[in-house]
Design a protein around this motif. Structure first.
Motif, PDB file in Angstrom:
ATOM      1  N   GLU A   1       0.184  -1.296  -0.281  1.00  0.00           N
ATOM      2  CA  GLU A   1      -0.324   0.093  -0.324  1.00  0.00           C
ATOM      3  C   GLU A   1       1.200   1.256  -0.064  1.00  0.00           C
ATOM      4  OE1 GLU A   1      -2.173  -3.330   0.845  1.00  0.00           O
ATOM      5  OE2 GLU A   1      -0.524  -2.333   2.197  1.00  0.00           O
ATOM      6  N   LYS A   2       2.122   1.258   1.023  1.00  0.00           N
ATOM      7  CA  LYS A   2       2.531   2.590   0.560  1.00  0.00           C
ATOM      8  C   LYS A   2       3.408   2.126  -0.438  1.00  0.00           C
ATOM      9  CE  LYS A   2       5.069   5.473   3.169  1.00  0.00           C
ATOM     10  NZ  LYS A   2       6.436   6.131   1.946  1.00  0.00           N
ATOM     11  N   LEU A   3       3.997   1.722  -1.041  1.00  0.00           N
ATOM     12  CA  LEU A   3       4.736   1.298  -2.429  1.00  0.00           C
ATOM     13  C   LEU A   3       4.378   1.983  -3.492  1.00  0.00           C
ATOM     14  CD1 LEU A   3       6.647   0.910  -4.806  1.00  0.00           C
ATOM     15  CD2 LEU A   3       6.122  -1.296  -3.928  1.00  0.00           C
ATOM     16  N   ALA A   4       2.506   1.582  -3.521  1.00  0.00           N
ATOM     17  CA  ALA A   4       1.577   2.144  -4.315  1.00  0.00           C
ATOM     18  C   ALA A   4       0.815   3.972  -4.211  1.00  0.00           C
ATOM     19  CB  ALA A   4       0.339   1.483  -4.114  1.00  0.00           C
ATOM     20  N   SER A   5       1.000   4.412  -3.062  1.00  0.00           N
ATOM     21  CA  SER A   5       0.749   5.345  -2.839  1.00  0.00           C
ATOM     22  C   SER A   5       2.258   6.638  -2.994  1.00  0.00           C
ATOM     23  CB  SER A   5       1.048   5.766  -1.136  1.00  0.00           C
ATOM     24  OG  SER A   5       0.406   7.402  -0.955  1.00  0.00           O
ATOM     25  N   ASP A   6       3.255   5.989  -3.252  1.00  0.00           N
ATOM     26  CA  ASP A   6       4.663   6.579  -3.034  1.00  0.00           C
ATOM     27  C   ASP A   6       4.832   6.892  -4.877  1.00  0.00           C
ATOM     28  OD1 ASP A   6       5.262   7.309  -0.802  1.00  0.00           O
ATOM     29  OD2 ASP A   6       6.711   5.727  -0.634  1.00  0.00           O
ATOM     30  N   ALA A   7       4.162   5.972  -5.421  1.00  0.00           N
ATOM     31  CA  ALA A   7       4.534   5.563  -6.641  1.00  0.00           C
ATOM     32  C   ALA A   7       3.084   6.373  -7.414  1.00  0.00           C
ATOM     33  CB  ALA A   7       4.038   3.843  -7.509  1.00  0.00           C
ATOM     34  N   LEU A   8       2.089   7.098  -7.016  1.00  0.00           N
ATOM     35  CA  LEU A   8       0.653   7.897  -7.468  1.00  0.00           C
ATOM     36  C   LEU A   8       1.342   8.969  -7.246  1.00  0.00           C
ATOM     37  CD1 LEU A   8      -2.000   7.655  -8.431  1.00  0.00           C
ATOM     38  CD2 LEU A   8      -2.557   7.835  -6.199  1.00  0.00           C
ATOM     39  N   THR A   9       1.958   9.071  -5.701  1.00  0.00           N
ATOM     40  CA  THR A   9       2.276  10.667  -5.979  1.00  0.00           C
ATOM     41  C   THR A   9       3.347  11.475  -6.841  1.00  0.00           C
ATOM     42  OG1 THR A   9       1.990  10.550  -3.058  1.00  0.00           O
ATOM     43  CG2 THR A   9       3.635  11.988  -4.387  1.00  0.00           C
ATOM     44  N   LEU A  10       4.224  10.277  -7.221  1.00  0.00           N
ATOM     45  CA  LEU A  10       5.213  10.701  -8.161  1.00  0.00           C
ATOM     46  C   LEU A  10       4.963  10.949  -9.535  1.00  0.00           C
ATOM     47  CD1 LEU A  10       8.823  11.592  -8.384  1.00  0.00           C
ATOM     48  CD2 LEU A  10       8.907   8.903  -8.755  1.00  0.00           C
ATOM     49  N   ARG A  11       3.864  10.186  -9.247  1.00  0.00           N
ATOM     50  CA  ARG A  11       3.506  10.225 -10.917  1.00  0.00           C
ATOM     51  C   ARG A  11       2.589  11.756 -10.979  1.00  0.00           C
ATOM     52  NH1 ARG A  11       0.063   7.601 -14.947  1.00  0.00           N
ATOM     53  NH2 ARG A  11       1.179   5.394 -14.849  1.00  0.00           N
ATOM     54  N   ALA A  12       1.682  11.661 -10.149  1.00  0.00           N
ATOM     55  CA  ALA A  12       1.445  13.291 -10.098  1.00  0.00           C
ATOM     56  C   ALA A  12       2.597  14.613 -10.592  1.00  0.00           C
ATOM     57  CB  ALA A  12       0.611  13.615  -9.489  1.00  0.00           C
ATOM     58  N   ARG A  13       3.385  14.300  -9.602  1.00  0.00           N
ATOM     59  CA  ARG A  13       3.766  14.949  -9.517  1.00  0.00           C
ATOM     60  C   ARG A  13       5.881  14.839 -11.391  1.00  0.00           C
ATOM     61  NH1 ARG A  13       7.450  13.547  -4.257  1.00  0.00           N
ATOM     62  NH2 ARG A  13       5.092  14.544  -2.631  1.00  0.00           N
ATOM     63  N   LEU A  14       5.780  13.943 -11.826  1.00  0.00           N
ATOM     64  CA  LEU A  14       5.980  14.086 -12.590  1.00  0.00           C
ATOM     65  C   LEU A  14       5.278  14.466 -13.614  1.00  0.00           C
ATOM     66  CD1 LEU A  14       7.336  10.358 -12.782  1.00  0.00           C
ATOM     67  CD2 LEU A  14       9.186  12.665 -13.156  1.00  0.00           C
ATOM     68  N   GLN A  15       3.993  14.802 -13.557  1.00  0.00           N
ATOM     69  CA  GLN A  15       3.286  15.179 -14.977  1.00  0.00           C
ATOM     70  C   GLN A  15       2.637  16.412 -14.716  1.00  0.00           C
ATOM     71  OE1 GLN A  15       1.484  12.650 -17.416  1.00  0.00           O
ATOM     72  NE2 GLN A  15       0.852  15.566 -17.807  1.00  0.00           N
ATOM     73  N   THR A  16       2.793  16.982 -13.278  1.00  0.00           N
ATOM     74  CA  THR A  16       2.818  19.087 -12.804  1.00  0.00           C
ATOM     75  C   THR A  16       3.981  19.207 -13.422  1.00  0.00           C
ATOM     76  OG1 THR A  16       1.775  17.861 -11.480  1.00  0.00           O
ATOM     77  CG2 THR A  16       3.134  20.330 -11.576  1.00  0.00           C
ATOM     78  N   ARG A  17       5.019  18.706 -13.439  1.00  0.00           N
ATOM     79  CA  ARG A  17       6.132  19.000 -13.759  1.00  0.00           C
ATOM     80  C   ARG A  17       5.963  19.106 -15.799  1.00  0.00           C
ATOM     81  NH1 ARG A  17      10.322  22.065 -13.919  1.00  0.00           N
ATOM     82  NH2 ARG A  17      12.292  21.870 -14.282  1.00  0.00           N
ATOM     83  N   THR A  18       6.034  17.856 -16.718  1.00  0.00           N
ATOM     84  CA  THR A  18       5.501  17.735 -17.024  1.00  0.00           C
ATOM     85  C   THR A  18       4.427  18.901 -18.473  1.00  0.00           C
ATOM     86  OG1 THR A  18       5.857  15.902 -17.799  1.00  0.00           O
ATOM     87  CG2 THR A  18       4.658  16.880 -19.633  1.00  0.00           C
ATOM     88  N   ASP A  19       3.566  19.734 -17.446  1.00  0.00           N
ATOM     89  CA  ASP A  19       2.376  20.108 -17.555  1.00  0.00           C
ATOM     90  C   ASP A  19       2.852  21.183 -17.370  1.00  0.00           C
ATOM     91  OD1 ASP A  19       0.943  18.572 -18.748  1.00  0.00           O
ATOM     92  OD2 ASP A  19       0.032  18.819 -16.477  1.00  0.00           O
ATOM     93  N   ALA A  20       3.674  22.139 -16.354  1.00  0.00           N
ATOM     94  CA  ALA A  20       4.695  23.361 -16.212  1.00  0.00           C
ATOM     95  C   ALA A  20       5.779  23.492 -17.120  1.00  0.00           C
ATOM     96  CB  ALA A  20       5.093  22.727 -15.201  1.00  0.00           C
TER      97      ALA A  20
END
Length: 507
Positions: free
Chosen positions: A478-497
């Protein structure tokens, strides 16, 4: 990681394989005739060619960097030796080696050397008592610079997705970063061609693994890594990232050409300090070509950099530095929002001097703070420690890649750009300030953004990595999945910015 296996062989072996094959045939015949003789091969004729120092290569049961296999690493050492190692660092700041036995994927290797690894990451251990909080086993989370976070700052548990924050405790040996040396006490020994491995703190530190993979994806030299289940003296298993540590074999495999690799010390100064080489021996460590090369190429370059006018810098830099490679390095560090690259307080970089071209390149190292800064930082913004991404610091906006400090800086002294005292690098600063190289840098930035972020490859790499991370007593699914989801969102934020940035749009 897509480094060709052939690149793990020294360049001279790849260039003169026929001669080597004939020599090995002779050795085989000689051993058959004369019995069990120990033969150490040398390749001679060129001063740049280095003799192989590996006389015992432990094969192991499975390729350590095979992502299709699970990996386990366990270390055993005496408690008294460990206590002495911690006391030496706490009292004197010394990182003393101790003897240990290590089991990697079922293969036991005895009498290896282990010591604490890192500089600012370990600073909390220098407090009174064994824990980071100042008391025995306190385990107080700190920034990677060893400072307590300000009130209200979020702390990624166990290193998390964003990196930069780890909880270390001397009472939990498995939490500490270690350097493992296979040849410290047994000369000539290696494990799968490597003499050293580095155990990173925190779990699952997806940001560092993704940053390493993105660097490799771009075609730039970097380090291989593996996720392992890790334990010390029978402790509950933790999930740890283990990296190859740059050694002589690593240095000789980086490029097709011969060259010398130098590591910058965390306390080094990228400045000319005279012609005496002994002045620089505590600032730059020569990794390979000992005996045939020395520190002179670095001293010569620093002397030129110190005396070059802006006009000379623009006109002559390409004669001394691989400008295209350097532009890609600097652009990559910005894309990855890495606040502790060659200009950061940790001085995390290696220098490669090509003996053929007589030019310098920069090789990245220690990306644990990558993808943990301000996601809005543009190609020409400075990346400050703790999340600041604008040239003047400024508060970290919503959507940043990591928990930033108010003002974009860190406790203990803010510098322009949100940096830390002791940061800065004259080569990087002058390169970015020069209009003569703006086009080279912008072109490299656009190319890398398109390849790594605009294409969606960064998110794909994250998903691929998350599939290989083992769960353990210290890391739940569960922790691994949560961290992966968090970093996925951050990578997308970086891409969009960056998508609408003028540098990107201009292409």
């Amino acid at each position: 990681m897509r480094r060709r296996l052939v690149h793990r062989l020294p360049t001279p072996l790849r260039q003169h394989w026929k001669i080597l094959a004939a020599f090995l045939t002779f050795v085989a015949v000689a051993v058959g005739v004369f019995g069990q003789a120990r033969v150490r091969p040398y390749i001679t004729g060129d001063a740049t060619v280095i003799a192989s120092d590996i006389t015992e290569n432990v094969a192991g049961s499975v390729d350590f960097f095979d992502t299709g296999s699970s990996h386990d690493v366990s270390i055993e050492y005496s408690q008294s030796d460990y206590d002495d190692m911690i006391a030496a660092y706490r009292d004197e700041g010394e990182k003393e080696w101790i003897t240990a036995d290590i089991t990697i994927d079922g293969t036991l290797v005895t009498d290896v050397g282990v010591r604490l690894k890192g500089n600012s990451t370990l600073m909390g251990l220098r407090g009174t008592g064994g824990g980071l909080g100042g008391g025995p086993g306190g385990g107080q989370p700190r920034t990677s610079e060893g400072r307590e976070p300000p009130a209200g700052m979020a702390m990624p548990e166990g290193g998390g997705a964003g990196g930069g924050m780890v909880a270390l405790s001397a009472d939990d040996p498995a939490s500490l970063p270690l350097l493992i040396s296979f040849d410290k006490y047994v000369s000539g020994r290696a494990y799968q061609g490597m003499t050293q491995l580095s155990v990173r703190p925190g779990s699952p530190v997806l940001n560092e693994a993704v940053a390493l993979s993105l660097t490799a994806e771009s075609g730039q030299p970097t380090q291989r890594y593996a996720y392992t289940r890790y334990s010390v003296n029978g402790s509950p298993a933790q999930t740890r990232l283990v990296l190859e540590h740059p050694d002589e074999g690593y240095a000789n495999s980086l490029f097709d050409s011969d060259g010398v690799l130098y590591k910058a010390d965390a306390n080094s100064s990228f400045t000319y300090q005279g012609d005496d080489q002994t002045t620089y021996t505590d600032q730059f460590v020569q990794v390979n070509a000992e005996g045939s090369q020395d520190l002179q190429p670095i001293i010569t370059f620093l002397k030129w950099l110190d005396g070059a006018s802006d006009e000379q810098f623009d006109a002559e830099l390409a004669d001394r530095v691989d400008v295209d490679s350097f532009a890609r390095y600097v652009a990559t560090q910005n894309l990855l929002v890495n606040s502790d690259d060659m200009a950061g307080p940790g001085k995390n970089y290696y220098l490669w001097y090509d003996l053929g071209t007589k030019k310098i390149s920069v090789v990245s190292w220690d990306l644990n703070l990558a993808l943990s800064g301000n996601s809005d930082a543009g190609p020409h913004d400075s990346i400050g420690m703790g999340g600041g991404g604008r040239s003047g610091g400024g508060a970290t906006p919503e959507g940043a890649l990591g928990g930033g400090m108010p003002g974009g800086g860190m406790p203990g002294g803010e510098m322009p750009g949100g940096g830390m005292p002791g940061g800065g690098n004259a080569l990087k600063e002058r390169f970015l300030a020069s209009a003569a190289f703006t086009g080279v840098y912008d072109d490299a930035y656009r190319d890398l953004y398109s390849q790594l972020f605009g294409s969606g490859r960064a998110v794909e790499i994250l998903d691929e990595i998350a599939q290989t991370v083992p769960v353990s007593d210290g890391l739940s699914a569960e922790k691994l999945a949560s961290d992966a989801l968090t970093l996925r969102a951050r990578l997308q934020t970086r891409t969009d910015a960056l998508a609408a940035n003028e540098v990107i749009v201009a292409g």
